[in-house]
Design an enzyme around this catalytic site. Structure first.
Site, short mmCIF file in Angstrom:
data_model
loop_
_atom_site.label_atom_id
_atom_site.label_comp_id
_atom_site.label_asym_id
_atom_site.label_seq_id
_atom_site.Cartn_x
_atom_site.Cartn_y
_atom_site.Cartn_z
N HIS A 17 -5.18 -39.04 -32.63
CA HIS A 17 -5.70 -38.56 -33.54
C HIS A 17 -6.84 -39.52 -34.20
O HIS A 17 -7.74 -39.25 -34.54
CB HIS A 17 -4.87 -37.77 -34.74
CG HIS A 17 -4.07 -36.84 -34.36
ND1 HIS A 17 -2.67 -36.86 -34.62
CD2 HIS A 17 -4.26 -35.55 -33.71
CE1 HIS A 17 -2.10 -35.76 -34.05
NE2 HIS A 17 -3.01 -34.95 -33.69
N LYS A 41 4.67 -22.68 -35.70
CA LYS A 41 5.11 -23.91 -35.21
C LYS A 41 6.15 -24.50 -36.38
O LYS A 41 5.85 -24.47 -37.33
CB LYS A 41 3.73 -24.67 -35.30
CG LYS A 41 3.00 -24.62 -33.92
CD LYS A 41 1.96 -25.60 -33.63
CE LYS A 41 1.27 -25.39 -32.72
NZ LYS A 41 0.02 -26.45 -32.52
N ARG A 91 -7.39 -34.87 -23.76
CA ARG A 91 -6.57 -35.98 -23.20
C ARG A 91 -6.57 -35.69 -21.66
O ARG A 91 -7.17 -36.58 -20.86
CB ARG A 91 -5.09 -35.72 -23.46
CG ARG A 91 -4.85 -36.32 -25.09
CD ARG A 91 -3.63 -35.91 -25.71
NE ARG A 91 -3.67 -34.40 -25.79
CZ ARG A 91 -2.76 -33.77 -26.90
NH1 ARG A 91 -1.94 -34.55 -27.62
NH2 ARG A 91 -2.96 -32.54 -27.20
N SER A 129 1.88 -35.80 -30.78
CA SER A 129 2.80 -35.64 -31.85
C SER A 129 4.18 -35.23 -31.51
O SER A 129 5.21 -35.84 -31.96
CB SER A 129 2.50 -34.94 -33.22
OG SER A 129 0.96 -35.07 -33.66
P1 ADP Z 1 -2.73 -28.52 -32.57
O1 ADP Z 1 -1.65 -27.93 -33.00
O2 ADP Z 1 -4.17 -28.09 -32.99
O3 ADP Z 1 -2.72 -28.95 -31.05
P2 ADP Z 1 -2.28 -31.26 -33.01
O4 ADP Z 1 -2.36 -32.26 -34.03
O5 ADP Z 1 -1.42 -31.52 -32.04
O6 ADP Z 1 -2.63 -29.86 -33.17
O7 ADP Z 1 -3.97 -31.81 -32.23
C1 ADP Z 1 -5.22 -31.51 -32.94
C2 ADP Z 1 -6.28 -31.84 -31.96
O8 ADP Z 1 -6.23 -33.38 -31.77
C3 ADP Z 1 -6.30 -31.52 -30.66
O9 ADP Z 1 -7.68 -31.21 -30.29
C4 ADP Z 1 -5.59 -32.17 -29.68
O10 ADP Z 1 -6.19 -31.81 -28.37
C5 ADP Z 1 -6.21 -33.62 -30.40
N1 ADP Z 1 -5.31 -34.64 -30.06
C6 ADP Z 1 -4.07 -35.00 -30.49
N2 ADP Z 1 -3.65 -36.01 -29.83
C7 ADP Z 1 -4.62 -36.53 -29.05
C8 ADP Z 1 -4.71 -37.58 -28.44
N3 ADP Z 1 -3.72 -38.73 -28.05
N4 ADP Z 1 -5.84 -37.89 -27.99
C9 ADP Z 1 -7.10 -37.25 -27.70
N5 ADP Z 1 -6.85 -36.03 -28.58
C10 ADP Z 1 -5.63 -35.67 -29.20
#
Ligand code: ADP
Length: 160
Positions: A17, A41, A91, A129
């Protein structure tokens, strides 16, 4: 001034992030990080805890960042907050499929809000996460995935 919203669960914020936020700040003047409350969630951290972790993790660029909690649809919140773009991270191809659907759905809801995608550094391209929380459940080391202070908070929460 170009303002974008970066929505997500951030439960907790990871180096992935952080990498996306920093890339977005090279294109946008300000970034609003939207901590989404999604009742479907189950999260490890409260929205308030997540806000504090995001603020601390992004301290070096905090003058260009605002962190807010929202229980609205991200695309609606983006419009209400006066931003023009939504930031999402990519990703792998599996993300693409989901984001493709989401972007087109968002366009139906708010047609003038566009989505901008950034690809993370390759070394974070497997990181989520969820992975961090799974490793933590098995009391694994989290150093490569989250800043030290977050590793400490997780370990305190899970007593290890
Ligand atoms: P959500 O519940 O919206 O998926 P996340 O916190 O998991 O929330 O992710 C928010 C955004 O950050 C999403 O667009 C996700 O693809 C991106 N994201 C999360 N981890 C990574 C990573 N390691 N590399 C690139 N983008 C990421």
């Amino acid at each position: 001034m170009k303002v974008a919203v970066y929505p997500g669960s951030f439960d907790p914020i990871t180096y992935g992030h952080m990498d996306i936020a920093k890339r977005a700040l090279k294109v946008f003047d300000r970034l609003i990080i939207l901590i989404s409350i999604n009742p479907s969630k189950k999260t490890m951290f409260t929205p308030e805890e997540r806000v504090e972790m995001v603020k601390e993790a992004l301290k070096p660029c905090i003058d260009k960042i605002e962190v807010v909690i929202s229980n609205e649809l991200s695309v609606k919140a983006t419009k209400q907050l006066g931003a023009t773009h939504l930031i999402r991270g990519l990703r792998a191809m599996t993300d693409f499929e989901y984001e493709f659907q989401l972007t087109h759905t968002n366009r139906v809801i708010e047609k003038e809000i566009d989505s901008v995608f950034f690809m993370t550094d390759n070394k974070y391209s497997f990181l989520s996460s969820t992975t961090v929380k799974e490793i933590a459940l098995f009391k694994g080391e989290l150093g490569p995935f989250v800043p030290d202070f977050i590793e400490k908070i997780i370990k305190e929460k899970l007593n290890y």
